[in-house]
Design a protein around this motif. Structure first.
Motif: not given
Length: 494
Positions: A255-267
């Protein structure tokens, strides 16, 4: 569960919790509002009860830990969008820092990092990476732990010194490759990355937490210094993704994620990455969805993301792009073609005209289909936009539930200590008594027994003693006695 609105066009636009593990992309040129969008999405996840991990490259995302307010631009945007239910609130935050200065130290071991990711961090070629893999295999087979950089250095030196012994089973370990690896390790240490390796290693469960209100804890990695070592930064975040992929159980769609992972400056993750690493990234992004993790890439240009990865990103927020160069124009065209068409929005034209805080938005609907692209304004976060003060940062660190656990490093016995212990061991030479006979008696007298000091040894006696020490075995002693008996005119028993 009612999600927080993230943008408004004619109507409010929502990122549905059960579609949030389909990953996403936040893109746009510098100064177009990506950081505020990132903070708004992270805050939305936290309010849903979803823990978040994100890297703070510019040093201003830690403000999500403080209540917002007192910002005229935010007040104007709230009024413009008619956000009647808008409330100011802070998110629960845990601060992390590889260097242990702006947050809890975050560490892993050399063994957990593995040769593939470590080779990427060291910028090794294929041959050097093969030697590094052989070193890891030797350590595994010997049962020697590789925990920190001094363990790896000692293991590489040991493998090099015993290359002839190991080459048949593990392949050639050339001195040139060993030298290149050792130099790369020195460079890594000079950049301060040696603090990344050691114990206690990060327990991923400490990042997947909620507070007493049920809000997801936002894990903020201080990356303003780490960003100066871009290869280390990218490899660390990829390691975290890989560890989540390996250790989390299969849960399917939640129903919702266990974790949200953000990868900034992905290049930084994809620049000059070898095919083996790109394959691993694609595998992780494609399959980690079923582990309940949503991955969101943040970059200036959608062309920074390989097509095989870009195709996996279902939720998209595209801020303004500039079309000054042929590559920029190609990026505009590529971004326009990836959205589901909306007759009311000419994406290729609008994408260069967007104002700060305005974006082209397309989220997945309840059936997993991309919604038609909308031109919309991003809703502002209720937390502070900007950095925290040193006092606020210190309070956050000391009030954390993990405070005191990661602060003190541990250095247990591992490859370095084992090999160092071997090097300090001195072999004991056999004593004359072990030869089973008395040299003085053999040569017709003993200087000590007779009480007469001997000023020198006979040549024959010296040679015999040296030979006996060298041979040492029972068979050697029998042969030696026979030879000496013949020389000295003795008789052997039949």
């Amino acid at each position: 569960m009612t999600p927080t609105p993230l943008a408004k066009s004619a109507d409010f636009l929502y990122l549905l919790p059960k579609m949030a593990n389909r990953h996403g992309l936040v893109a746009g040129a510098t100064g177009t509002g990506k950081t505020v969008t990132l903070q708004s999405i992270a805050e939305s996840f936290s309010r849903m009860g979803v823990p978040v991990f994100m890297a703070d490259v510019k040093g201003d995302l830690a403000g999500i830990s403080q209540v917002g307010g007192g910002n005229a631009k935010i007040d104007a945007r709230v009024a413009q969008l008619g956000l009647n239910d808008f409330s100011l609130a802070a998110c629960p935050v845990t601060l992390w820092d590889v260097f242990g200065k702006q947050g809890h130290p975050i560490r892993t071991t050399i063994a957990e990092m593995g040769p593939l990711l470590l080779g990427r961090m060291l910028n090794l070629n294929d041959v050097q990476s093969g030697v590094l893999t052989a070193v890891f295999k030797i350590a595994d087979d010997q049962g020697w732990l590789l925990l920190d950089l001094k363990d790896l250095r000692a293991m590489i030196q040991h493998a090099s010194e015993n290359a002839a012994q190991y080459s048949a089973q593990y392949g050639n370990i050339s001195s040139a490759s060993v030298g290149a690896i050792q130099r790369a390790l020195l460079q890594l240490e000079h950049e301060g990355a040696d603090q990344l390796f050691g114990e206690p290693a990060l327990n991923l469960d400490d990042m997947i937490q909620t507070d007493q209100k049920g809000w997801g804890v936002v894990n903020v990695l201080a990356a303003d210094t780490l960003y100066n070592s871009p290869r280390v930064y990218a490899t660390l975040l990829l390691w975290l993704l890989s560890e989540l992929f390996e250790k989390l159980p299969e849960v399917g769609d939640l129903e919702k994620p266990k974790l949200a992972f953000f990868f900034d400056e992905a290049h930084l993750l994809f620049n000059d990455a070898p095919k083996s690493l790109l394959d691993k990234i694609e595998q992780v992004v494609r399959l980690i969805r079923s582990k309940g993790v949503g991955v969101y890439f943040v970059s200036q240009n959608p062309l920074d993301i390989p097509d095989v990865v870009l195709g996996q990103l279902g939720n998209r927020v595209q801020h303004a792009l500039r079309a000054f160069t042929p590559r920029d124009q190609k990026a505009v065209k590529a971004a326009a073609e990836t959205f589901r068409a909306n007759p009311a929005v000419k994406v290729s034209e609008v994408i260069t005209e967007l104002a700060v805080g305005e974006a082209l938005v397309s989220f997945l609907d309840e059936h997993g289909r991309p919604t038609p692209v909308e031109r919309a304004f991003i809703c502002p976060p209720g937390s502070r936009i900007g950095a925290v003060t040193p006092v606020e940062r210190e309070q956050l660190i000391k009030s954390s539930i993990v405070y005191g656990h990661y602060e003190n490093s541990i250095d247990r016995e591992s490859a370095y200590e084992i090999l160092k212990g071997r090097a300090t061991e001195t072999p004991t030479e056999p004593q004359e008594a072990d030869m089973g006979f008395d040299w003085g008696d053999l040569f017709g007298g003993n200087a000590q027994k007779s009480g007469k000091p001997s000023s020198r040894q006979g040549v024959l006696e010296t040679a015999a003693k040296s030979a006996a020490r060298a041979i040492g075995s029972e068979l050697g002693r029998q042969i030696l006695r026979g030879v000496l008996g013949s020389i000295l005119g003795g008789k052997r028993r039949k």
